[in-house]
Scaffold this active site. Sequence first.
Site, PDB file in Angstrom:
ATOM      1  N   ASN A  12      32.729 -92.148  -9.973  1.00 59.37           N
ATOM      2  CA  ASN A  12      32.172 -91.652 -11.229  1.00 59.37           C
ATOM      3  C   ASN A  12      32.819 -90.005 -10.881  1.00 59.37           C
ATOM      4  O   ASN A  12      32.252 -89.186 -10.482  1.00 59.37           O
ATOM      5  CB  ASN A  12      30.661 -91.483 -11.425  1.00 59.37           C
ATOM      6  CG  ASN A  12      30.066 -90.795 -12.515  1.00 59.37           C
ATOM      7  OD1 ASN A  12      31.004 -90.400 -13.421  1.00 59.37           O
ATOM      8  ND2 ASN A  12      28.878 -90.347 -12.462  1.00 59.37           N
ATOM      9  N   LYS A  14      32.911 -87.974 -13.634  1.00 62.65           N
ATOM     10  CA  LYS A  14      31.945 -87.158 -14.232  1.00 62.65           C
ATOM     11  C   LYS A  14      33.228 -86.385 -15.032  1.00 62.65           C
ATOM     12  O   LYS A  14      34.142 -86.844 -15.349  1.00 62.65           O
ATOM     13  CB  LYS A  14      31.061 -86.223 -13.450  1.00 62.65           C
ATOM     14  CG  LYS A  14      30.290 -86.826 -12.459  1.00 62.65           C
ATOM     15  CD  LYS A  14      29.253 -86.144 -11.993  1.00 62.65           C
ATOM     16  CE  LYS A  14      28.475 -86.766 -11.069  1.00 62.65           C
ATOM     17  NZ  LYS A  14      27.104 -86.353 -10.463  1.00 62.65           N
ATOM     18  N   HIS A  99      23.229 -92.538 -16.975  1.00 62.00           N
ATOM     19  CA  HIS A  99      23.480 -91.929 -15.714  1.00 62.00           C
ATOM     20  C   HIS A  99      22.564 -90.652 -15.909  1.00 62.00           C
ATOM     21  O   HIS A  99      22.284 -90.237 -17.157  1.00 62.00           O
ATOM     22  CB  HIS A  99      24.979 -91.117 -15.804  1.00 62.00           C
ATOM     23  CG  HIS A  99      24.909 -90.389 -14.357  1.00 62.00           C
ATOM     24  ND1 HIS A  99      24.345 -89.147 -14.114  1.00 62.00           N
ATOM     25  CD2 HIS A  99      25.738 -90.924 -13.295  1.00 62.00           C
ATOM     26  CE1 HIS A  99      24.940 -88.926 -13.007  1.00 62.00           C
ATOM     27  NE2 HIS A  99      25.342 -89.739 -12.331  1.00 62.00           N
ATOM     28  N   GLU A 101      22.472 -87.455 -15.758  1.00 63.11           N
ATOM     29  CA  GLU A 101      22.973 -86.495 -16.488  1.00 63.11           C
ATOM     30  C   GLU A 101      23.262 -86.568 -17.836  1.00 63.11           C
ATOM     31  O   GLU A 101      22.771 -85.772 -18.538  1.00 63.11           O
ATOM     32  CB  GLU A 101      24.456 -86.430 -15.779  1.00 63.11           C
ATOM     33  CG  GLU A 101      24.295 -85.456 -14.457  1.00 63.11           C
ATOM     34  CD  GLU A 101      25.386 -85.776 -13.468  1.00 63.11           C
ATOM     35  OE1 GLU A 101      26.749 -86.235 -13.934  1.00 63.11           O
ATOM     36  OE2 GLU A 101      25.132 -85.649 -12.257  1.00 63.11           O
ATOM     37  N   GLU A 169      19.822 -94.420  -8.313  1.00 62.21           N
ATOM     38  CA  GLU A 169      20.223 -92.929  -8.153  1.00 62.21           C
ATOM     39  C   GLU A 169      19.298 -92.098  -8.216  1.00 62.21           C
ATOM     40  O   GLU A 169      18.898 -91.290  -9.104  1.00 62.21           O
ATOM     41  CB  GLU A 169      21.439 -92.411  -9.172  1.00 62.21           C
ATOM     42  CG  GLU A 169      22.586 -93.573  -9.131  1.00 62.21           C
ATOM     43  CD  GLU A 169      23.854 -92.541  -9.702  1.00 62.21           C
ATOM     44  OE1 GLU A 169      24.848 -92.577  -8.858  1.00 62.21           O
ATOM     45  OE2 GLU A 169      23.981 -91.909 -10.651  1.00 62.21           O
ATOM     46  N   GLY A 175      24.535 -85.002  -5.905  1.00 62.02           N
ATOM     47  CA  GLY A 175      25.211 -83.857  -5.714  1.00 62.02           C
ATOM     48  C   GLY A 175      24.580 -82.758  -4.760  1.00 62.02           C
ATOM     49  O   GLY A 175      25.059 -81.737  -4.817  1.00 62.02           O
ATOM     50  N   SER A 214      24.932 -88.663  -3.277  1.00 62.17           N
ATOM     51  CA  SER A 214      25.469 -87.969  -2.103  1.00 62.17           C
ATOM     52  C   SER A 214      26.057 -88.912  -0.876  1.00 62.17           C
ATOM     53  O   SER A 214      25.796 -88.655   0.265  1.00 62.17           O
ATOM     54  CB  SER A 214      24.545 -87.117  -1.485  1.00 62.17           C
ATOM     55  OG  SER A 214      24.112 -85.993  -2.200  1.00 62.17           O
TER      56      SER A 214
HETATM   57  C1  PEP Z   1      26.571 -89.739  -9.314  1.00 59.86           C
HETATM   58  O1  PEP Z   1      26.276 -88.464 -10.111  1.00 59.86           O
HETATM   59  O2  PEP Z   1      26.675 -90.890  -9.919  1.00 59.86           O
HETATM   60  C2  PEP Z   1      26.551 -89.286  -7.982  1.00 59.86           C
HETATM   61  C3  PEP Z   1      26.099 -90.439  -7.200  1.00 59.86           C
HETATM   62  O3  PEP Z   1      26.867 -88.046  -7.347  1.00 59.86           O
HETATM   63  P1  PEP Z   1      27.203 -87.626  -6.012  1.00 59.86           P
HETATM   64  O4  PEP Z   1      27.905 -88.816  -5.228  1.00 59.86           O
HETATM   65  O5  PEP Z   1      28.215 -86.428  -5.850  1.00 59.86           O
HETATM   66  O6  PEP Z   1      25.817 -87.286  -5.415  1.00 59.86           O
END
Ligand code: PEP
Length: 252
Positions: A12, A14, A99, A101, A169, A175, A214
Site C-alpha cells: 500500500n 498510500k 483502511h 486512515e 491492521e 507506521g 510495521s
Molecule cells: C498500512 O498502512 O497498511 C501499513 C501496514 O503500514 P506500515 O506497513 O507502514 O505500518
Amino acid sequence: MPAERRPLVAGNWKMNGLKASAGEIGAVAQGYDAALAARIDLLVCPPATLVCKAAADVAQSPLVIGGQDCHAKACGAHTGDISAEMLADAGAKAVILGHSERRADHHESDEMIWQKAEAAWRAGLTAIICVGETEEQRTAGHHHAVVARQVRGSVPDDATPENTVVAYEPIWAIGTGLVPTPEDVAEVHGAIRAVLAQRFGEAAQGIRILYGGSVKPDNAKALLGAADVDGALVGGASLKADDFLAIARSYL
Ligand code: PEP
C-alpha cells in the site's frame, strides 16, 4: 494454511509516489521471479495517478496492480472520487477498502465499506477489506469485539475466497514500528476466521486474512508464519522494491 489459501503480499503506497517512482514497481516485477510466483501472489497499490501506467508497465508480469479506495457508485457527480469501474479500466485487479486512515480521515463507516466492497465486485475487483483496533481498544481488551464488529459490518453477504481478502491492521502498529507478537496476531486472525465461518461456513476456510502493521524484512518471517496469517499488507516497506521483495521472499 490449507493449500487453497495462496499467500498474498500486498503493498500500500498510500499518498506516495510520482511518475519517477514507477521504476520501483518495475523492479518489483523484475524480482517477482518464477520461484516466488509459484509460491505467492504479489500486489502493489500505488496512488490512483499511477495505476494506469503501473498496470501497463507490468502487463507481462504476474505482478498485479490495485487501487487504495473506490466510490460505491459507478459514475456521477462525486468530484474527486474514483469508481471501481475506473480502477478496473485503468488495469487494477484489486482495491484496498476501509483502511484505518480512510476510516479516520474520511469518516468511513462499516456500512460505506460494505457498499464499496459490493462496488469492487461489480467491477470485477477483489476487495481487500481492512479492520483493526486502536491502542485504547487493545489496552482495554476490546480488540476481538471491535474487529468482529468491523468484519460483520463491512464484509458483504456475497463474499467468497475469490472476491474478498480481509486485512487485520491494528492501528497502533501502522507506521509505528510496534508489532503484536505472532501469537497475538494468530489469536486475532483465528477470531476473524471464526466470524467469517459463522457467516460463510466452509468457504471461510478459503478467505485470505492478511496481517498489516510495521511488517519489515526482519520481522516478516515470524509474523507471516503465525497461524491463520495468509500474507501481509505492507505500507512503508512497500515503497522500496528491495524491502518489499525481501518480505515476499520470507515465503521461500
Ligand atoms: C498500512 O498502512 O497498511 C501499513 C501496514 O503500514 P506500515 O506497513 O507502514 O505500518
